[in-house]
Design a protein around this motif. Structure first.
Motif, PDB file in Angstrom:
ATOM      1  N   GLU A 154      10.116   8.664  -7.983  1.00  0.00           N
ATOM      2  CA  GLU A 154      11.122   7.607  -8.125  1.00  0.00           C
ATOM      3  C   GLU A 154      10.863   6.476  -7.132  1.00  0.00           C
ATOM      4  OE1 GLU A 154      13.825   5.238  -9.534  1.00  0.00           O
ATOM      5  OE2 GLU A 154      13.185   7.102 -10.506  1.00  0.00           O
ATOM      6  N   LEU A 155      10.462   6.842  -5.908  1.00  0.00           N
ATOM      7  CA  LEU A 155      10.099   5.809  -4.937  1.00  0.00           C
ATOM      8  C   LEU A 155       8.889   5.014  -5.423  1.00  0.00           C
ATOM      9  CD1 LEU A 155      10.418   7.242  -1.289  1.00  0.00           C
ATOM     10  CD2 LEU A 155      11.452   5.164  -2.212  1.00  0.00           C
ATOM     11  N   GLU A 156       7.921   5.707  -5.975  1.00  0.00           N
ATOM     12  CA  GLU A 156       6.729   5.032  -6.487  1.00  0.00           C
ATOM     13  C   GLU A 156       7.110   4.062  -7.602  1.00  0.00           C
ATOM     14  OE1 GLU A 156       3.712   8.802  -5.547  1.00  0.00           O
ATOM     15  OE2 GLU A 156       4.087   8.175  -7.614  1.00  0.00           O
ATOM     16  N   ARG A 157       8.049   4.468  -8.447  1.00  0.00           N
ATOM     17  CA  ARG A 157       8.506   3.582  -9.517  1.00  0.00           C
ATOM     18  C   ARG A 157       9.218   2.350  -8.941  1.00  0.00           C
ATOM     19  NH1 ARG A 157       9.694   4.709 -14.908  1.00  0.00           N
ATOM     20  NH2 ARG A 157       9.579   6.949 -14.483  1.00  0.00           N
ATOM     21  N   GLN A 158       9.987   2.552  -7.863  1.00  0.00           N
ATOM     22  CA  GLN A 158      10.669   1.416  -7.224  1.00  0.00           C
ATOM     23  C   GLN A 158       9.655   0.403  -6.687  1.00  0.00           C
ATOM     24  OE1 GLN A 158      13.619   2.627  -4.306  1.00  0.00           O
ATOM     25  NE2 GLN A 158      14.390   4.237  -5.659  1.00  0.00           N
ATOM     26  N   TYR A 159       8.543   0.901  -6.147  1.00  0.00           N
ATOM     27  CA  TYR A 159       7.519  -0.019  -5.644  1.00  0.00           C
ATOM     28  C   TYR A 159       6.876  -0.793  -6.791  1.00  0.00           C
ATOM     29  CZ  TYR A 159       8.054   2.724  -1.359  1.00  0.00           C
ATOM     30  OH  TYR A 159       8.569   3.347  -0.242  1.00  0.00           O
ATOM     31  N   LEU A 160       6.733  -0.149  -7.940  1.00  0.00           N
ATOM     32  CA  LEU A 160       6.226  -0.865  -9.110  1.00  0.00           C
ATOM     33  C   LEU A 160       7.219  -1.935  -9.559  1.00  0.00           C
ATOM     34  CD1 LEU A 160       4.737   2.111 -11.164  1.00  0.00           C
ATOM     35  CD2 LEU A 160       3.450   0.224 -10.138  1.00  0.00           C
TER      36      LEU A 160
ATOM     37  N   THR B 239      -2.763   4.876  -2.524  1.00  0.00           N
ATOM     38  CA  THR B 239      -3.740   5.769  -1.894  1.00  0.00           C
ATOM     39  C   THR B 239      -3.692   7.158  -2.518  1.00  0.00           C
ATOM     40  OG1 THR B 239      -2.175   6.403  -0.159  1.00  0.00           O
ATOM     41  CG2 THR B 239      -3.597   4.506   0.283  1.00  0.00           C
ATOM     42  N   SER B 240      -2.530   7.510  -3.074  1.00  0.00           N
ATOM     43  CA  SER B 240      -2.334   8.741  -3.828  1.00  0.00           C
ATOM     44  C   SER B 240      -0.989   8.582  -4.536  1.00  0.00           C
ATOM     45  CB  SER B 240      -2.334   9.961  -2.904  1.00  0.00           C
ATOM     46  OG  SER B 240      -2.315  11.163  -3.649  1.00  0.00           O
ATOM     47  N   HIS B 241      -0.737   9.398  -5.552  1.00  0.00           N
ATOM     48  CA  HIS B 241       0.506   9.206  -6.295  1.00  0.00           C
ATOM     49  C   HIS B 241       0.832  10.442  -7.114  1.00  0.00           C
ATOM     50  CE1 HIS B 241      -1.523   8.654 -10.232  1.00  0.00           C
ATOM     51  NE2 HIS B 241      -2.501   8.190  -9.484  1.00  0.00           N
ATOM     52  N   THR B 242       2.100  10.518  -7.545  1.00  0.00           N
ATOM     53  CA  THR B 242       2.528  11.545  -8.491  1.00  0.00           C
ATOM     54  C   THR B 242       2.972  10.932  -9.812  1.00  0.00           C
ATOM     55  OG1 THR B 242       4.772  11.493  -7.565  1.00  0.00           O
ATOM     56  CG2 THR B 242       3.276  13.135  -6.679  1.00  0.00           C
TER      57      THR B 242
ATOM     58  N   VAL C 283       0.857  -1.189   0.000  1.00  0.00           N
ATOM     59  CA  VAL C 283       0.000   0.000   0.000  1.00  0.00           C
ATOM     60  C   VAL C 283       0.892   1.238   0.000  1.00  0.00           C
ATOM     61  CG1 VAL C 283      -1.859   1.232   1.142  1.00  0.00           C
ATOM     62  CG2 VAL C 283      -1.758  -1.264   1.291  1.00  0.00           C
ATOM     63  N   VAL C 284       0.872   1.968  -1.102  1.00  0.00           N
ATOM     64  CA  VAL C 284       1.705   3.163  -1.236  1.00  0.00           C
ATOM     65  C   VAL C 284       0.977   4.343  -0.596  1.00  0.00           C
ATOM     66  CG1 VAL C 284       2.920   4.676  -2.831  1.00  0.00           C
ATOM     67  CG2 VAL C 284       2.673   2.235  -3.372  1.00  0.00           C
ATOM     68  N   VAL C 285       1.616   4.923   0.418  1.00  0.00           N
ATOM     69  CA  VAL C 285       1.029   6.022   1.188  1.00  0.00           C
ATOM     70  C   VAL C 285       2.010   7.192   1.172  1.00  0.00           C
ATOM     71  CG1 VAL C 285       0.043   6.691   3.402  1.00  0.00           C
ATOM     72  CG2 VAL C 285      -0.055   4.312   2.687  1.00  0.00           C
ATOM     73  N   PRO C 286       1.575   8.391   0.756  1.00  0.00           N
ATOM     74  CA  PRO C 286       2.500   9.531   0.739  1.00  0.00           C
ATOM     75  C   PRO C 286       3.109   9.810   2.106  1.00  0.00           C
ATOM     76  CG  PRO C 286       0.500  10.063  -0.459  1.00  0.00           C
ATOM     77  CD  PRO C 286       0.239   8.754   0.244  1.00  0.00           C
TER      78      PRO C 286
ATOM     79  N   VAL D  42      -0.399  -6.750   4.815  1.00  0.00           N
ATOM     80  CA  VAL D  42      -0.222  -5.448   4.174  1.00  0.00           C
ATOM     81  C   VAL D  42       1.127  -4.877   4.569  1.00  0.00           C
ATOM     82  CG1 VAL D  42      -0.960  -3.041   4.362  1.00  0.00           C
ATOM     83  CG2 VAL D  42      -2.626  -4.795   3.810  1.00  0.00           C
ATOM     84  N   ILE D  43       1.811  -4.305   3.590  1.00  0.00           N
ATOM     85  CA  ILE D  43       3.046  -3.584   3.856  1.00  0.00           C
ATOM     86  C   ILE D  43       2.839  -2.132   3.438  1.00  0.00           C
ATOM     87  CG2 ILE D  43       5.473  -3.299   3.233  1.00  0.00           C
ATOM     88  CD1 ILE D  43       5.717  -6.254   2.902  1.00  0.00           C
ATOM     89  N   ALA D  44       3.012  -1.208   4.380  1.00  0.00           N
ATOM     90  CA  ALA D  44       2.883   0.218   4.073  1.00  0.00           C
ATOM     91  C   ALA D  44       4.166   0.700   3.414  1.00  0.00           C
ATOM     92  CB  ALA D  44       2.613   1.009   5.344  1.00  0.00           C
ATOM     93  N   LEU D  45       4.036   1.319   2.248  1.00  0.00           N
ATOM     94  CA  LEU D  45       5.172   1.795   1.469  1.00  0.00           C
ATOM     95  C   LEU D  45       5.104   3.316   1.385  1.00  0.00           C
ATOM     96  CD1 LEU D  45       4.763  -0.834  -1.395  1.00  0.00           C
ATOM     97  CD2 LEU D  45       6.289  -0.988   0.578  1.00  0.00           C
ATOM     98  N   LYS D  46       5.870   3.985   2.210  1.00  0.00           N
ATOM     99  CA  LYS D  46       5.816   5.448   2.269  1.00  0.00           C
ATOM    100  C   LYS D  46       6.516   6.042   1.054  1.00  0.00           C
ATOM    101  CE  LYS D  46       6.314   9.167   5.646  1.00  0.00           C
ATOM    102  NZ  LYS D  46       6.786   9.525   7.003  1.00  0.00           N
ATOM    103  N   SER D  47       5.875   7.041   0.428  1.00  0.00           N
ATOM    104  CA  SER D  47       6.422   7.597  -0.803  1.00  0.00           C
ATOM    105  C   SER D  47       6.833   9.061  -0.708  1.00  0.00           C
ATOM    106  CB  SER D  47       5.391   7.454  -1.933  1.00  0.00           C
ATOM    107  OG  SER D  47       4.304   8.340  -1.723  1.00  0.00           O
TER     108      SER D  47
END
Length: 317
Positions: free
Chosen positions: A102-108, A122-125, A64-67, A92-97
């Motif tokens: 670039e962090l969001e891309r790493q999670y992908l 939950t939100s993204h850039t 779960v990507v969370v800003p 669930v693993i919380a992935l702070k962005s």
């Protein structure tokens, strides 16, 4: 440490039968189950979950990507996702962005590497075009309205309740309307919805001195109120982007011995209930449950969730 072959030898049953019992994926007679369970307990056997995940192609984990978690909407949405995932047998693993693309891309990329069975943003850039490239590696769900983009989504429908708020503000003849926001207009769909609804009702942009961005929690709300109190004409109505934020505003006015202006918060948190602050419930529990179901089902659907304006008595509109 005992392995599955040891369990088979000691119980007198085949490796296949022991595997079916341990992995709960086939018929095992009551007699065999009792014998195998007895050996499992005597040897203190622990299943190799990593090997099992590799064999099934599943991790039973959702990323779960969370800003950030300071903003109550994200923390509560994460909690609702975790609850729904747990009920479905997932972790669930919380992935702070921090809204770092670039962090969001790493999670992908981690989804590509099969570290998760799916990702919930939950939100993204990061651009939707980039996200689409990764949908072939696993389900991706966004918690905002994506229109016709073929990525699964579930989201709170905000415009209707925002229009209700500003229609009510106009009807009550408030003249100096302040708005607290998380991010600036160009970076946030929620901010755009807020400002656009204001303009639709009042036929003009809100005054810049009454708009404060970067507001995440109680302390930020307190500082926003200090700004409002420093103005020659402080606002007579404040639309806060969270109930804890509204509580911070309320406390600042009280600490400065100033009358608290009419307010409406968001998220229907404990603070608004205790302080009789009107609010908007975006039903994040339903959004979170929908997001988990979309990951598990791997369906590409767009599921809106209606928001609800809750008017309370007290220091409110």
């Amino acid at each position: 440490m005992a392995n599955i072959k040891d369990i088979a030898r000691l119980s007198g049953y085949s490796v296949a039968t022991v595997s079916r019992y341990i992995n709960k994926n086939g018929y095992v007679s009551a007699k065999a189950a009792q014998a195998i369970q007895r050996v499992v307990e005597n040897t203190d056997y622990v299943p190799n979950t990593i090997a099992r995940d590799l064999s099934t192609g599943q991790t039973k984990t959702i990323g779960v990507v969370v800003p950030f978690l300071e903003y109550s909407y994200f923390s509560q949405l994460l909690a609702s996702i975790a609850k729904a995932a747990f009920n479905a047998g997932y972790s669930v693993i919380a992935l702070k962005s921090n809204y770092d693309s670039e962090l969001e891309r790493q999670y992908l990329e981690q989804l590509h590497q099969k570290k998760y069975d799916g990702l919930i943003f939950t939100s993204h850039t990061l651009s939707l075009k980039t996200m689409l490239l990764y949908t072939k590696y696993g389900p991706i769900v966004c918690c905002r309205n994506l229109g016709d983009v073929p990525i699964a989504s579930t989201y709170a429908v905000r415009n209707k309740t925002y229009l209700e708020v500003f229609d009510l503000v106009k009807k009550e003849n408030f003249q100096r309307v302040a708005i607290t926001l998380n991010r600036a207009y160009g970076f946030s769909p929620t901010t755009r919805a807020t400002i656009d609804c204001y303009e639709q009702v009042f036929h003009q942009k809100p005054k810049s001195e009454y708009i404060v961005t970067g507001i995440l929690g109680f302390t930020d709300g307190y500082h926003a109120a200090e700004h409002y109190l420093s103005l020659p004409e402080p606002p007579d109505f404040i639309f806060a982007n969270g109930d804890n934020i509204a509580a911070g505003i309320y406390q600042c006015y009280r600490d400065h011995h100033q009358p608290v202006p009419a307010m409406i918060g968001q998220e229907d948190e404990v603070a608004s209930r205790l302080m009789n602050i009107s609010t908007i419930d975006h039903h994040y529990e339903e959004v979170g449950e929908n997001a988990v179901n979309l990951v598990i089902s791997k369906k590409i659907e767009h599921i809106p969730v209606a928001s609800e304006l809750i008017l309370r008595t007290g220091q409110t509109i």
